[in-house]
Write an enzyme that holds these catalytic residues in place. Structure first.
Site, PDB file in Angstrom:
ATOM      1  CD  GLU A 168      -9.502 -62.283   7.286  1.00  0.00           C
ATOM      2  OE1 GLU A 168      -8.463 -61.662   7.578  1.00  0.00           O
ATOM      3  OE2 GLU A 168     -10.208 -62.847   8.147  1.00  0.00           O
TER       4      GLU A 168
ATOM      5  CG  ASP B  20     -17.183 -56.064   9.141  1.00  0.00           C
ATOM      6  OD1 ASP B  20     -17.785 -55.489  10.068  1.00  0.00           O
ATOM      7  OD2 ASP B  20     -15.977 -56.319   9.201  1.00  0.00           O
TER       8      ASP B  20
ATOM      9  CG  ASP C   7      -5.477 -60.985   9.200  1.00  0.00           C
ATOM     10  OD1 ASP C   7      -6.028 -59.879   9.405  1.00  0.00           O
ATOM     11  OD2 ASP C   7      -6.119 -61.989   8.829  1.00  0.00           O
TER      12      ASP C   7
ATOM     13  CG  HIS D 268      -8.967 -58.311   8.980  1.00  0.00           C
ATOM     14  ND1 HIS D 268      -8.850 -59.523   9.612  1.00  0.00           N
ATOM     15  CD2 HIS D 268      -9.811 -57.588   9.758  1.00  0.00           C
ATOM     16  CE1 HIS D 268      -9.579 -59.527  10.711  1.00  0.00           C
ATOM     17  NE2 HIS D 268     -10.166 -58.358  10.829  1.00  0.00           N
TER      18      HIS D 268
HETATM   19  C1  GLP Z   1     -13.046 -57.946  13.150  1.00  0.00           C
HETATM   20  C2  GLP Z   1     -13.748 -56.862  12.325  1.00  0.00           C
HETATM   21  C3  GLP Z   1     -12.805 -55.726  11.966  1.00  0.00           C
HETATM   22  C4  GLP Z   1     -12.042 -55.296  13.204  1.00  0.00           C
HETATM   23  C5  GLP Z   1     -11.187 -56.435  13.686  1.00  0.00           C
HETATM   24  C6  GLP Z   1     -10.341 -56.111  14.900  1.00  0.00           C
HETATM   25  O1  GLP Z   1     -12.520 -58.952  12.382  1.00  0.00           O
HETATM   26  N1  GLP Z   1     -14.335 -57.374  11.138  1.00  0.00           N
HETATM   27  O2  GLP Z   1     -13.554 -54.646  11.406  1.00  0.00           O
HETATM   28  O3  GLP Z   1     -11.245 -54.167  12.913  1.00  0.00           O
HETATM   29  O4  GLP Z   1     -12.048 -57.514  14.027  1.00  0.00           O
HETATM   30  O5  GLP Z   1     -11.049 -56.340  16.069  1.00  0.00           O
HETATM   31  P1  GLP Z   1     -10.642 -55.882  17.514  1.00  0.00           P
HETATM   32  O6  GLP Z   1     -10.849 -54.413  17.557  1.00  0.00           O
HETATM   33  O7  GLP Z   1     -11.571 -56.621  18.414  1.00  0.00           O
HETATM   34  O8  GLP Z   1      -9.227 -56.263  17.711  1.00  0.00           O
END
Ligand code: GLP
Length: 273
Positions: free
Chosen positions: A143, A67, A136, A138
């Site tokens: 989402e 993304d 959440d 995702h």
């Molecule tokens: C973002 C990314 C996700 C990732 C998530 C968790 O929203 N788009 O791909 O898995 O954050 O992030 P973190 O690893 O910093 O908790």
């Protein structure tokens, strides 16, 4: 789903790296799907260290990132492309042309998303998709409420995600409200999936993903439909799993060796060998 529970974050990264190295070096997985966020930082560190030790070579590997924020130029400190440059791309021998990224500054969102899917298809699809998970549930930026068959497209970030990601920006107001993301269906097309997660703030999302119903309210739960999923998490992220002891006993690869040892002994006893 194979669940491996490690004692801490460093052990998660080492275990995940072992799997990545095995798939790239021994199984010819040359198309990788990559995540951003804090979860994969240590894994990327292991990949860089492995490359420096000459254990893993990226010269013929292609990468597709999950993304990108909408409206952030590549040079923006918080663009996902910049994150990847800093944590992985600048330190290994990936060819610039083999790094595929959604362009968050495109003036044609639909074409950008369709072209991304087309490139994946041209390369025979993603062999190993690495994922983190949002609080959440995702995956990518899919989402709660995203259709579980969704393809690469543009998405609106949930309030919870903006709140979580504001730590990287000067304020919550600076976090983009939209992003481009591979869809849940796109992610499910990968031949194999590796999910990593650490910390107690991920415990609910992890429990929902593994033990909850398949629901678009936790898009990671769609991984229950995939046949080749490895989940590598630490104790804190595993803390809300009701069948934690079962995963500990049976989740790791040692199980296959134990199973064969048992089977061979049974064959011997029955006079078959
Ligand atoms: C973002 C990314 C996700 C990732 C998530 C968790 O929203 N788009 O791909 O898995 O954050 O992030 P973190 O690893 O910093 O908790």
């Amino acid at each position: 789903m194979r669940v491996t529970i490690c004692s801490n974050e460093a052990a998660v990264a080492k275990e995940a790296y072992k799997l990545v190295r095995d798939r790239v070096v021994n199984q010819g997985a040359k198309v990788l799907g990559l995540p951003t966020g804090s979860s994969p930082i240590k894994l990327y560190g292991e990949m860089v260290a492995g490359y420096q030790r000459k254990e893993i070579d990226f010269s013929d590997v292609h990468t597709f990132n999950l993304d990108e924020y909408l409206g952030l130029p590549v040079e923006h400190e918080q663009s996902y492309r910049n994150f990847m440059n800093t944590n992985l791309f600048n330190h290994v021998n990936l060819k610039a042309d083999n790094i595929h990224f959604l362009d968050g500054m495109t003036d044609d969102l639909d074409s950008e998303c369709m072209a991304y899917e087309g490139k994946m298809e041209d390369l025979g699809g993603i062999k190993l998709q690495i994922l983190g998970i949002g609080r959440d549930g995702h995956i990518g930026f899919n989402e709660p409420g995203t259709p579980l068959y969704s393809r690469t497209g543009y998405v609106t970030l949930a309030a919870e995600t903006i709140e979580d990601n504001k730590r990287f920006f000067k304020s919550a107001d600076e976090v983009p409200r939209w992003a481009l993301s591979m869809g849940v269906g796109t992610i499910l097309d990968a031949r194999e999936i590796l999910m990593i997660a650490t910390g107690s703030n991920k415990a609910d999302a992890i429990a929902g993903m593994i033990e909850g119903p398949i629901t678009s309210m936790n898009t990671a739960s769609a991984l229950q439909l995939h046949n080749e999923v490895n989940i590598i998490i630490d104790e804190a992220a595993a803390s809300k799993l009701t069948r934690k002891e079962y995963y500990k006993k049976t989740g790791g690869s040692a199980n296959v060796a134990d199973m064969y040892a048992y089977l061979m002994a049974a064959r011997k006893k029955a006079g078959l060998d």
